[in-house]
Design an enzyme around this catalytic site. Structure first.
Site, PDB file in Angstrom:
ATOM      1  N   ARG A   1       0.851  -1.184   0.000  1.00 14.77           N
ATOM      2  CA  ARG A   1       0.000   0.000   0.000  1.00 14.77           C
ATOM      3  C   ARG A   1       0.889   1.237   0.000  1.00 14.77           C
ATOM      4  O   ARG A   1       1.928   1.271   0.690  1.00 14.77           O
ATOM      5  CB  ARG A   1      -0.883   0.041   1.259  1.00 14.77           C
ATOM      6  CG  ARG A   1      -1.999  -0.966   1.266  1.00 14.77           C
ATOM      7  CD  ARG A   1      -3.098  -0.591   0.258  1.00 14.77           C
ATOM      8  NE  ARG A   1      -4.197  -1.547   0.253  1.00 14.77           N
ATOM      9  CZ  ARG A   1      -4.311  -2.573  -0.605  1.00 14.77           C
ATOM     10  NH1 ARG A   1      -3.392  -2.786  -1.525  1.00 14.77           N
ATOM     11  NH2 ARG A   1      -5.357  -3.374  -0.540  1.00 14.77           N
TER      12      ARG A   1
ATOM     13  N   HIS B   1      -0.848   0.279  -9.798  1.00 17.42           N
ATOM     14  CA  HIS B   1      -1.469  -0.788  -8.991  1.00 17.42           C
ATOM     15  C   HIS B   1      -1.874  -1.974  -9.881  1.00 17.42           C
ATOM     16  O   HIS B   1      -3.012  -2.433  -9.845  1.00 17.42           O
ATOM     17  CB  HIS B   1      -2.685  -0.226  -8.234  1.00 17.42           C
ATOM     18  CG  HIS B   1      -3.027  -1.010  -6.985  1.00 17.42           C
ATOM     19  ND1 HIS B   1      -3.417  -0.411  -5.799  1.00 17.42           N
ATOM     20  CD2 HIS B   1      -3.046  -2.341  -6.735  1.00 17.42           C
ATOM     21  CE1 HIS B   1      -3.667  -1.344  -4.892  1.00 17.42           C
ATOM     22  NE2 HIS B   1      -3.446  -2.519  -5.440  1.00 17.42           N
TER      23      HIS B   1
HETATM   24  C1  OXD Z   1      -5.004  -5.373  -3.307  1.00 12.31           C
HETATM   25  C2  OXD Z   1      -5.410  -6.109  -4.507  1.00 12.31           C
HETATM   26  O1  OXD Z   1      -5.466  -5.689  -2.193  1.00 12.31           O
HETATM   27  O2  OXD Z   1      -5.150  -5.598  -5.631  1.00 12.31           O
HETATM   28  O3  OXD Z   1      -4.205  -4.447  -3.472  1.00 12.31           O
HETATM   29  O4  OXD Z   1      -5.989  -7.196  -4.385  1.00 12.31           O
END
Ligand code: OXD
Length: 299
Positions: free
Chosen positions: A214, A262
């Site tokens: 994160r 991400h």
């Molecule tokens: C997270 C996912 O929790 O992408 O970041 O699953």
């Protein structure tokens, strides 16, 4: 048992279709900002990524929250009643995808690829002293993701040390012994901002950070400073504190820092739907869903 879909920014329709492909009778409700309390009054489950502000307090019959992601930090809001069960997706394919991403970034750094890319731009054919990889990597967090990352790094020749609450080594020792640090921790009150100026100072000069956990684990201003000062060689950040990363964020322009949106690995809607329907059926039978999160610990 009516389920509210809170998957934004991922499209709720994709998840609704995936769930209904397994069981067309499951009652699903897609969240809209103008949804009224009457529509929410009989919601018993949530399948989601984050709670929009105030929504958790508007679900009087809520029993279960199932995260569409591996992490649950955006769902553990303070107004979520203690009685509510929280579970997450555990997806070995996603863990392998994350491990591949980490290996790619770790090799790119350890084998000095950016220097050769710069040489190519300058049309310069110049060999650098470069040998077989023996770099040390510290993997912070040895859950599903961290363990897969550690295994794959070892398979390509890295020397790996795993760090967790029970690993017996101090964080400072792991940071201090790592050419590359990989953050695979859950985001909790204890781990928020863990990678700050102090932590970067403990890492060796020229070392590198890979964050697939994160954004809020990292104090981004401190990271920029550590890279600008030449103490850290750089970082690969698949996650950032503010997602999407604003166009004017200084991270974009930092030499040595690689930003990805991400994408290290995502679970497929089908896998998420399968695990959700399995949990839904457990609850219908009076059993607890799988992969429950310890709400006190936060993971
Ligand atoms: C997270 C996912 O929790 O992408 O970041 O699953």
């Amino acid at each position: 048992m009516k389920t509210l879909l809170l998957t934004h920014p991922l499209p709720a329709r994709v998840f609704a279709d995936a769930v209904h492909a397994i069981d067309a009778r499951l009652p699903l409700l897609e969240y809209r900002p103008d949804i009224d309390d009457a529509a929410l009054s009989d919601v018993e489950a949530v399948l989601g990524w984050r709670f929009p502000s105030g929504v958790a307090a508007r679900l009087p019959r809520l029993r279960w929250v199932c995260s569409v992601g591996a992490g649950v930090d955006k769902l553990l809001v303070p107004e979520l009643p203690q009685r509510v069960l929280v579970s997450r997706i555990v997806d070995v394919d996603q863990a392998d995808g994350i491990a591949q991403f980490v290996v790619m970034m770790a090799l790119r750094h350890a084998r000095n690829l950016s220097a050769y890319e710069a040489q190519q731009r300058a049309r310069q054919w110049q060999r650098q002293p470069d040998g077989v990889l023996r770099s040390h990597v510290g993997v912070l967090g040895m859950g599903t993701m961290g363990s897969a990352v550690a295994r794959m790094l070892q398979a390509v020749g890295f020397q790996v040390t795993g760090y967790s609450r029970h690993s017996g080594q101090s964080l400072a020792a792991v940071l201090g012994g790592s050419d590359i640090v990989v953050c695979a921790l859950p985001l909790t009150a204890q781990t928020r901002g863990l990678l700050d100026a102090r932590a970067f100072a403990q890492m060796p000069r020229g070392s590198y950070l890979v964050n697939i956990a994160r954004g809020a684990h990292v104090v981004e201003a401190d990271l920029i400073e550590a890279v600008r000062a030449g103490h850290l060689a750089g970082a690969a950040l698949d996650v950032q504190e503010h997602e999407p990363l604003p166009a004017d964020d200084p991270l974009w322009d930092m030499p040595g820092i690689t930003i990805t949106p991400h994408i290290a690995a995502q679970s497929s809607p089908h896998t998420i739907a399968q695990q959700f329907v399995q949990g839904w059926r457990c609850l219908q039978r009076g059993e607890a869903p799988h992969n429950l999160v310890d709400r006190e610990r936060g993971y």
